[in-house]
Design a protein around this motif. Structure first.
Motif, mmCIF file in Angstrom:
data_model
loop_
_atom_site.group_PDB
_atom_site.id
_atom_site.type_symbol
_atom_site.label_atom_id
_atom_site.label_comp_id
_atom_site.label_asym_id
_atom_site.label_seq_id
_atom_site.Cartn_x
_atom_site.Cartn_y
_atom_site.Cartn_z
ATOM 1 N N VAL A 19 0.832 -1.200 0.000
ATOM 2 C CA VAL A 19 0.000 0.000 0.000
ATOM 3 C C VAL A 19 0.876 1.263 0.000
ATOM 4 O O VAL A 19 0.559 2.247 -0.678
ATOM 5 N N GLN A 20 2.003 1.225 0.722
ATOM 6 C CA GLN A 20 2.886 2.404 0.750
ATOM 7 C C GLN A 20 3.445 2.718 -0.634
ATOM 8 O O GLN A 20 3.548 3.871 -1.028
ATOM 9 N N PHE A 76 -5.780 11.656 12.515
ATOM 10 C CA PHE A 76 -4.992 11.369 13.714
ATOM 11 C C PHE A 76 -5.391 12.378 14.783
ATOM 12 O O PHE A 76 -5.115 13.563 14.670
ATOM 13 N N MET A 85 -3.020 14.970 16.478
ATOM 14 C CA MET A 85 -2.266 15.913 15.643
ATOM 15 C C MET A 85 -3.191 17.053 15.220
ATOM 16 O O MET A 85 -4.386 16.842 15.001
ATOM 17 N N PHE A 143 1.366 14.821 7.269
ATOM 18 C CA PHE A 143 1.899 13.541 7.736
ATOM 19 C C PHE A 143 2.554 12.720 6.623
ATOM 20 O O PHE A 143 3.660 12.201 6.792
ATOM 21 N N GLY A 144 1.864 12.632 5.490
ATOM 22 C CA GLY A 144 2.364 11.812 4.389
ATOM 23 C C GLY A 144 3.717 12.285 3.869
ATOM 24 O O GLY A 144 4.534 11.482 3.405
ATOM 25 N N LYS A 180 5.888 14.045 5.859
ATOM 26 C CA LYS A 180 6.832 13.935 6.967
ATOM 27 C C LYS A 180 7.431 12.531 7.077
ATOM 28 O O LYS A 180 8.576 12.370 7.496
ATOM 29 N N VAL A 181 6.663 11.500 6.738
ATOM 30 C CA VAL A 181 7.146 10.132 6.917
ATOM 31 C C VAL A 181 7.913 9.613 5.691
ATOM 32 O O VAL A 181 8.316 8.461 5.663
ATOM 33 N N ARG A 182 8.106 10.468 4.700
ATOM 34 C CA ARG A 182 8.894 10.021 3.549
ATOM 35 C C ARG A 182 10.344 9.789 3.953
ATOM 36 O O ARG A 182 10.844 10.420 4.887
ATOM 37 N N ARG A 210 -5.386 15.690 3.271
ATOM 38 C CA ARG A 210 -4.308 14.803 3.709
ATOM 39 C C ARG A 210 -3.999 13.772 2.625
ATOM 40 O O ARG A 210 -2.835 13.460 2.361
ATOM 41 N N ALA A 211 -5.056 13.238 1.990
ATOM 42 C CA ALA A 211 -4.853 12.236 0.949
ATOM 43 C C ALA A 211 -4.200 12.858 -0.291
ATOM 44 O O ALA A 211 -3.398 12.221 -0.967
ATOM 45 N N ILE A 219 0.045 13.736 -0.636
ATOM 46 C CA ILE A 219 1.113 12.840 -1.085
ATOM 47 C C ILE A 219 1.169 12.760 -2.615
ATOM 48 O O ILE A 219 1.835 11.890 -3.156
#
Lengths: 293, 345
Positions: free
Chosen positions: B71-72, B86, B89, B97-98, B100-102, B149-150, B153
């Motif tokens: 999925v990632q 979340f 947050m 978020f998307g 930041k976690v890259r 948010r979606a 990314i």
């Protein structure tokens, strides 16, 4: 538009909501509860402190600072500092496994986690004696490698961990089941890896429940008597935890010292209670989902 | 991004949720997966996202086989039914978020993340709410945050699970129009799941009607509404009336009466479907459907009458003009303008 409400004809009849008792019944129930709490909880607690200070503060502090007492306090702190973090990790792993995965034997595992609660602590201790004594399979082998488990600190830590294992897991399982997995799925779909998802999403979601579980786990770890008593060997200054030390002092008719050490444990209970109440006040909604206790 | 679902089957513990589903989605299209609960529409959406893996079959993004990717790696924007924001947050951290976690190599700087998140919040008309927490937002605002948010990314496709399901009717209508505008601006290939036919027909370029783990019909809103290709689609989308009939020598019969309707079906029992409002009254001819009025009520601009049809077991409804008298127990003769006959199942 005004409506003329018919007045109640007999003023003697007062309407009660269905779930409200009469005044007398209410006061009677409250009185019984208070009397019970006073007699069985409050008075013993007060008497611990009264006994401890019977010969004045000097004797009190002398009893706490005496080498054996200091060793017992140190050992108790050491045991809690080892057992609680380990149970925190195992508890989170177990709760995660049960709440977020489907597998065969899940119900059995859930029951197994509760085992330490349903078994007498003495038996929990005896299990370790059987496992690690010199007549067992493991004991001599460990001994030949220079590791003493029974009548030493490792045994005490193991017995404490066994007894306190359910606290964290039981607090977290209902909470995590209630929260489901969509937050985690959202994080994954946004590209987070497993660790990032745990760290940034799962852990913050369970943090108050986790803290609550750790608090209860810690209180029990420091106060555990039965299981520890079996595996400790009661070696003064070496394998005596605070509860064991209290017992020894008491059996030696050294009441002031016994109650002085006991007062520390009572104080720990009070602090735990206050923190627990604060947590419940502040994060009640989140904790309510975790209605394990 | 074209998406192709090819021969996908999905079983949960041997219980089939999807049987051999194939679907082609063109780049930039807005597609609705429409069906009752348990029809497999959400399962299909989750399979495209990579939140589930198919028991059999493949999912392609363009020419690339996405079935092998996690999925990632698929880089899809998924909006969950209850948003799954979340809660600890702030709004802007949720949106960022998307990014930041890259991994370090592709992660923008924190100012850049902040700037892009603000832009997106602006785009979904939520500027000023950056510092709020999800619990402090209304349902419609949460929905917008989830979408921002979606989109943050830069997904290859947008997938929305019942995007308006948890909202009240008024907000739902507003957001529906708004989502269409967003889609027209961004041209993301978008798939959304809904059980609400109005939503699907109003919003989508094409509607995929699903039932019991199968695709019943794929078509534009006009096609699925005007030319339903199965009894299920007839009864699920819009209103329909059904009469059990008999085919004999290419004609439809009801007991010993000819209906004046032709069919290619072989002789035997069949079901006649038509829209209640799509009928023409005929003045007493021998080839028509004859009914006796048992109830009549005014519905908006038309009159709805319930008829007892001689020889048919169930009552049916038709819509006629409001000024028709339609007294109880009076007879009405009519013929459907558009209809379909399906062999009796």
């Amino acid at each position: 538009m005004a409506l003329d409400l018919p007045q109640t004809e007999s003023s003697a009849k007062v309407w009660h909501p269905a779930t409200t008792e009469s005044r007398a019944a209410r006061y009677a129930l409250i009185a019984i509860t208070l009397a019970f709490l006073g007699l069985f909880l409050f008075m013993p607690l007060v008497s611990v402190f009264v006994e401890a200070f019977r010969k004045g503060p000097a004797e009190y502090f002398a009893a706490l600072l005496e080498p054996d007492a200091r060793a017992a306090i140190r050992l108790t702190l050491l045991v809690a500092a080892t057992a609680v973090p380990l149970n925190l990790i195992f508890g989170v792993v177990a709760a995660w496994t049960i709440a977020k995965f489907e597998f065969k034997g899940k119900a059995f595992l859930t029951t197994l986690i509760d085992l330490p609660f349903s078994v007498s602590p003495v038996i929990s201790g005896l299990v370790y004696v059987l496992l690690f004594s010199s007549h067992s399979v493991l004991g001599p082998w460990l001994k030949s490698h220079g590791i003493e488990v029974l009548f030493a600190v490792p045994g005490i830590v193991l017995a404490t961990m066994f007894v306190t294992f359910p606290f964290v897991a039981r607090e977290l399982i209902p909470l995590m089941q209630h929260q489901g997995t969509t937050d985690e799925e959202a994080a994954l779909s946004l590209g987070a890896n497993g660790w990032q998802t745990f760290w940034h999403v799962t852990l913050p979601n369970i943090k108050w429940g986790l803290l609550y579980g750790v608090l209860l786990c810690n209180a029990r770890a420091m106060g555990e008597f039965g299981a520890v008593s079996v595996v400790s060997g009661h070696i003064r200054g070496l394998t005596n935890t605070m509860p064991l030390h209290v017992e020894i002092l008491y059996n030696e008719y050294n009441f002031v010292a016994a109650f002085a050490v006991a007062s520390l444990l009572a104080l720990l209970a009070l602090v735990t209670l206050v923190l627990k109440t604060l947590l419940e006040l502040k994060y009640g909604a989140e904790l309510r989902a975790a209605s394990g206790h | 991004m074209d998406v192709r679902v090819s021969g996908v089957r999905k079983e949960f513990d041997r219980f089939p949720a999807l049987h051999d589903v194939s679907l082609e989605i063109n780049s930039g299209e807005l597609i609705a997966l429409l069906g009752p609960s348990g029809s497999g529409k959400t399962t299909l959406l989750r399979l495209i996202a990579g939140l589930e893996s198919p028991t059999e079959g493949k999912v392609f993004f363009g020419d690339e086989d996405a079935s092998l990717k996690s999925v990632q790696e698929r880089n899809v924007g998924f909006v969950f039914q209850h948003y799954a924001l979340f809660r600890h947050m702030t709004v802007i951290d949720n949106v960022g978020f998307g990014l930041k976690v890259r991994p370090n190599s592709s992660r923008p700087s924190s100012e850049e993340i902040r700037r892009r998140s603000s832009e997106l919040l602006d785009f979904v008309q939520l500027s000023g709410l950056e510092k709020r927490y999800p619990a402090q937002l209304s349902g419609g605002q949460r929905q917008r945050v989830a979408l921002a948010r979606a989109m943050a990314i830069e997904p290859r496709i947008l997938l929305l699970d019942e995007p308006f399901g948890a909202l009240d009717a008024k907000v739902r209508k507003e957001l529906r129009r708004w989502l269409r505008e967003i889609h027209d601006k961004t041209k993301h290939t978008t798939v959304f799941v809904t059980h609400d036919q109005d939503e699907a027909l109003e919003l989508a370029d094409r509607v995929v009607v699903m039932s019991q783990g199968r695709i019943e019909q794929i078509g534009t809103p006009d096609e699925v509404y005007d030319k339903p290709n199965s009894p299920f689609v007839y009864s699920f989308i819009g209103e329909s009336s059904k009469i059990d009939v008999r085919v004999e020598n290419g004609e439809l019969w009801l007991a010993d009466r000819r209906l004046g309707l032709k069919s290619d079906l072989p002789d035997g029992d069949a079901s006649l479907y038509f829209r209640p409002h799509d009928v023409a009254l005929v003045s007493d001819s021998d080839a028509c459907i004859m009914g006796t009025v048992v109830a009549s009520r005014r519905v908006g601009a038309t009159r709805r009458v319930e008829l007892e049809i001689g020889g048919a077991s169930e009552r049916i409804e038709i819509g006629i003009s409001a000024d028709h008298p339609a007294k109880e127990m009076s007879g009405i003769a009519f013929r459907p303008q558009h209809w379909r006959v399906f062999p009796k199942s």
